[in-house]
Design a protein around this motif. Sequence first.
Motif, PDB file in Angstrom:
ATOM      1  N   GLY A 106       0.838  -5.085   6.663  1.00 21.93           N
ATOM      2  CA  GLY A 106       1.531  -5.583   5.488  1.00 21.93           C
ATOM      3  C   GLY A 106       0.586  -6.452   4.667  1.00 21.93           C
ATOM      4  O   GLY A 106      -0.559  -6.688   5.064  1.00 21.93           O
ATOM      5  N   SER A 107       1.082  -6.936   3.546  1.00 21.04           N
ATOM      6  CA  SER A 107       0.221  -7.688   2.628  1.00 21.04           C
ATOM      7  C   SER A 107       0.107  -9.163   2.997  1.00 21.04           C
ATOM      8  O   SER A 107      -0.637  -9.900   2.358  1.00 21.04           O
ATOM      9  CB  SER A 107       0.733  -7.548   1.198  1.00 21.04           C
ATOM     10  OG  SER A 107       2.087  -7.923   1.147  1.00 21.04           O
ATOM     11  N   GLY A 108       0.828  -9.586   4.006  1.00 20.46           N
ATOM     12  CA  GLY A 108       0.680 -10.959   4.491  1.00 20.46           C
ATOM     13  C   GLY A 108       1.664 -11.935   3.875  1.00 20.46           C
ATOM     14  O   GLY A 108       2.140 -11.742   2.758  1.00 20.46           O
ATOM     15  N   THR A 109       1.959 -12.983   4.629  1.00 16.65           N
ATOM     16  CA  THR A 109       2.769 -14.101   4.150  1.00 16.65           C
ATOM     17  C   THR A 109       1.931 -15.354   4.293  1.00 16.65           C
ATOM     18  O   THR A 109       1.521 -15.707   5.398  1.00 16.65           O
ATOM     19  CB  THR A 109       4.064 -14.246   4.965  1.00 16.65           C
ATOM     20  OG1 THR A 109       4.869 -13.091   4.780  1.00 16.65           O
ATOM     21  CG2 THR A 109       4.827 -15.497   4.542  1.00 16.65           C
ATOM     22  N   ARG A 110       1.658 -15.995   3.165  1.00 17.77           N
ATOM     23  CA  ARG A 110       0.839 -17.225   3.192  1.00 17.77           C
ATOM     24  C   ARG A 110       1.780 -18.405   3.374  1.00 17.77           C
ATOM     25  O   ARG A 110       2.528 -18.767   2.469  1.00 17.77           O
ATOM     26  CB  ARG A 110       0.033 -17.346   1.901  1.00 17.77           C
ATOM     27  CG  ARG A 110      -0.942 -18.509   1.883  1.00 17.77           C
ATOM     28  CD  ARG A 110      -1.846 -18.445   0.666  1.00 17.77           C
ATOM     29  NE  ARG A 110      -2.731 -17.298   0.726  1.00 17.77           N
ATOM     30  CZ  ARG A 110      -3.926 -17.291   1.327  1.00 17.77           C
ATOM     31  NH1 ARG A 110      -4.384 -18.386   1.896  1.00 17.77           N
ATOM     32  NH2 ARG A 110      -4.663 -16.206   1.329  1.00 17.77           N
ATOM     33  N   LEU A 111       1.744 -18.983   4.565  1.00 18.79           N
ATOM     34  CA  LEU A 111       2.607 -20.121   4.903  1.00 18.79           C
ATOM     35  C   LEU A 111       1.822 -21.410   4.755  1.00 18.79           C
ATOM     36  O   LEU A 111       0.745 -21.554   5.347  1.00 18.79           O
ATOM     37  CB  LEU A 111       3.133 -19.982   6.337  1.00 18.79           C
ATOM     38  CG  LEU A 111       3.867 -21.184   6.922  1.00 18.79           C
ATOM     39  CD1 LEU A 111       5.172 -21.438   6.171  1.00 18.79           C
ATOM     40  CD2 LEU A 111       4.146 -20.971   8.406  1.00 18.79           C
ATOM     41  N   THR A 112       2.359 -22.316   3.975  1.00 20.59           N
ATOM     42  CA  THR A 112       1.744 -23.639   3.821  1.00 20.59           C
ATOM     43  C   THR A 112       2.752 -24.690   4.235  1.00 20.59           C
ATOM     44  O   THR A 112       3.862 -24.753   3.668  1.00 20.59           O
ATOM     45  CB  THR A 112       1.316 -23.885   2.357  1.00 20.59           C
ATOM     46  OG1 THR A 112       0.450 -22.837   1.941  1.00 20.59           O
ATOM     47  CG2 THR A 112       0.600 -25.228   2.218  1.00 20.59           C
ATOM     48  N   VAL A 113       2.383 -25.483   5.220  1.00 19.16           N
ATOM     49  CA  VAL A 113       3.267 -26.549   5.698  1.00 19.16           C
ATOM     50  C   VAL A 113       2.715 -27.876   5.186  1.00 19.16           C
ATOM     51  O   VAL A 113       1.531 -28.191   5.389  1.00 19.16           O
ATOM     52  CB  VAL A 113       3.335 -26.557   7.233  1.00 19.16           C
ATOM     53  CG1 VAL A 113       4.305 -27.636   7.718  1.00 19.16           C
ATOM     54  CG2 VAL A 113       3.764 -25.192   7.752  1.00 19.16           C
TER      55      VAL A 113
END
Lengths: 114, 109
Positions: A106-113
Amino acid sequence: DTAVSQTPKYLVTQMGNDKSIKCEQNLGHDTMYWYKQDSKKFLKIMFSYNNKELIINETVPNRFSPKSPDKAHLNLHINSLELGDSAVYFCASSFADRVGYGYTFGSGTRLTVV
Amino acid sequence: AQRVTQPEKLLSVFKGAPVELKCNYSYSGSPELFWYVQYSRQRLQLLLRHISRESIKGFTADLNKGETSFHLKKPFAQEEDSAMYYCALYPGNTGKLIFGQGTTLQVKP
């Protein structure tokens, strides 16, 4: 017509929150995966499901819980998010007996915490 | 232990120059090896598999079992080749691909 689709593409959230990432594939594959790409671009497998059954569970904190309602979907739920969880999470799929042909990502999920 | 090593974090070349991205693996059995490419902020895409012995976008890779290597080569680099390249190993019956650390290829005009 996307073969492996993830939602959301971007996710910004505060520490301590709970969030989910969804993945769906329309390739008819029987196996799905979650990989984590950290800030140094290192790519490491987290989980793998084959026909809704967990088959790979690497050393991942139990705050991470995958769920596969059917073989076309694999979701990732993360509890009590920490700063160190910030990364890009990639979903992938393949046929279990043809991993030698490679995965489709998939194209990815950029998670920023924060 | 099953491992993939890409010794170069960054490889910078000029357009038209030859490129070789190094990949070494550690696996006692018969390996299946891949190269994946990730253009800026996009998904990983399969570039080529050693079992196919194919050439994609001018890239080739030969499995050298004696040296346990699967280096990716292209005779003349293009600016559009700039991307992150991952070498991956499928150890067979494990159900997972093991990736190297990745090499960023930067092709300068």
